[in-house]
Design a protein around this motif. Structure first.
Motif, PDB file in Angstrom:
ATOM      1  N   VAL A 153       0.839  -1.203   0.000  1.00 21.03           N
ATOM      2  CA  VAL A 153       0.000   0.000   0.000  1.00 21.03           C
ATOM      3  C   VAL A 153       0.874   1.252   0.000  1.00 21.03           C
ATOM      4  CG1 VAL A 153      -1.669   1.325   1.363  1.00 21.03           C
ATOM      5  CG2 VAL A 153      -1.972  -1.148   1.075  1.00 21.03           C
ATOM      6  N   HIS A 226      -6.926   5.606  -4.134  1.00 20.93           N
ATOM      7  CA  HIS A 226      -6.033   4.758  -3.336  1.00 20.93           C
ATOM      8  C   HIS A 226      -5.968   5.214  -1.885  1.00 20.93           C
ATOM      9  CE1 HIS A 226      -2.716   2.252  -2.147  1.00 20.93           C
ATOM     10  NE2 HIS A 226      -1.920   3.288  -1.954  1.00 20.93           N
ATOM     11  N   GLY A 230      -6.653   1.995  -0.090  1.00 20.80           N
ATOM     12  CA  GLY A 230      -5.463   1.479   0.579  1.00 20.80           C
ATOM     13  C   GLY A 230      -5.623   1.466   2.084  1.00 20.80           C
TER      14      GLY A 230
END
Length: 308
Positions: A153, A226, A230
């Motif tokens: 990540v 993200h 994430g």
């Protein structure tokens, strides 16, 4: 004394002295810039063995390794371990191991741990010429799995940040090395999108939702997607590991027909395919002149996490 830093420093002195049969206790203390009394006290407190006994044990473990892995004579190995004769070495070896040096050479154990002598500290000879220091705390497989997810990540975050400094033509330039059946005709943009979508897809599947919206593939949009996916993916993995529910199953309704997966299998899937795409994305960045991410290797990340 800090166990990691202090003991490592003392062991560095002992390791350097393994190849010096003449090194005595006073000489070892001098190398550590300590008095003999203080050096002996620190080593004994940290390892449970006086420096002389610790060094003799390590030399015997190294000698056992040499017996198993080389064709050198027993006398040569005895002299290297600091013994003046074949007989003196054999007596010391037999007292420690319960059998003669020639017996360990005949046996040739496949597992080098069989050559480790009992000790209170867990400090042992580490081939080919070092020492192994046990960690101050144990890393479980669950910790390592979490670190792999965290590394992916965080590295994907860095990839997106670096991609923000490139022009559109570079982002959409074909990546000439592809992995068939995973990504056809990949570009840096498509690889980043695939990694972000992978997080979003599995989170949606776990929640019983639909395939995620991939329409915003701008660098800014990928970064925003993200940032949420994430974060939530890391949290999902952490909860799963803490609850010990890796074998639990769920139905993925985003597939046709719906398919049943385990939580552990899903995490393994994301780690595996994420690693392939991450490697290709970092290679594409390197071709574009962005080299500060290295190879994206998780090893340094896990090393730092283990020492934290």
């Amino acid at each position: 004394m800090n166990r990691n830093d202090g003991l490592t420093g003392l062991l560095d002195v002992l390791q350097a002295a393994l190849d010096d049969p003449t090194a005595g206790p006073a000489g070892l203390a001098a190398r550590a810039h300590l008095s003999r009394f203080h050096f002996d006290r620190l080593v004994a407190a940290a390892t449970g063995e006086p420096p002389g006994a610790l060094r003799r044990r390590l030399l015997l473990e190294r000698a056992a390794y040499r017996l198993v892995t080389s064709d050198r004579t027993v006398l040569d190995i005895a002299v290297e371990a600091g013994y003046g004769s074949h007989e003196a070495f054999t007596r010391a070896f037999q007292r420690s191991y319960g059998f003669a040096p020639t017996a360990v050479r005949r046996h040739r154990p496949l597992v080098l741990a069989e050559l480790e002598l009992p000790c209170p500290s867990g400090v042992h000879f580490q081939p080919p010429g070092g020492l192994r220091l046990p960690a101050a705390r144990q890393e479980t497989p669950m910790n390592v799995l979490q670190h792999l997810v965290d590394h992916h990540v965080e590295t994907l975050t860095a990839i997106i940040e670096r991609a923000g400094g490139l022009d559109e033509e570079v982002l959409d330039r074909p990546v000439t090395v592809s992995v068939e059946t995973i990504d056809d005709d990949p570009t840096l943009r498509s690889l980043i999108n695939a990694m972000v979508t992978q997080e979003e897809h599995w989170l949606s599947a776990l929640r019983g939702g639909d395939w995620p919206d991939e329409s915003d593939r701008s660098v800014r949009g990928l970064a925003a997607r993200h940032a949420v996916a994430g974060r939530d993916w890391r949290a999902f993995v952490a909860r799963t590991l803490a609850a010990g529910t890796l074998a639990d199953t769920f139905v993925d309704t985003t597939c046709t027909p719906p398919t049943t997966h385990t939580l552990g299998g899903t995490i393994g899937h994301v780690i595996t395919f994420g690693a392939v795409r991450r490697t290709m994305a970092i290679g594409a960045l390197r071709s574009a002149g962005v080299t500060d991410l290295g190879a994206g290797d998780p090893r340094p990340y896990l090393d730092r996490a283990a020492r934290a």
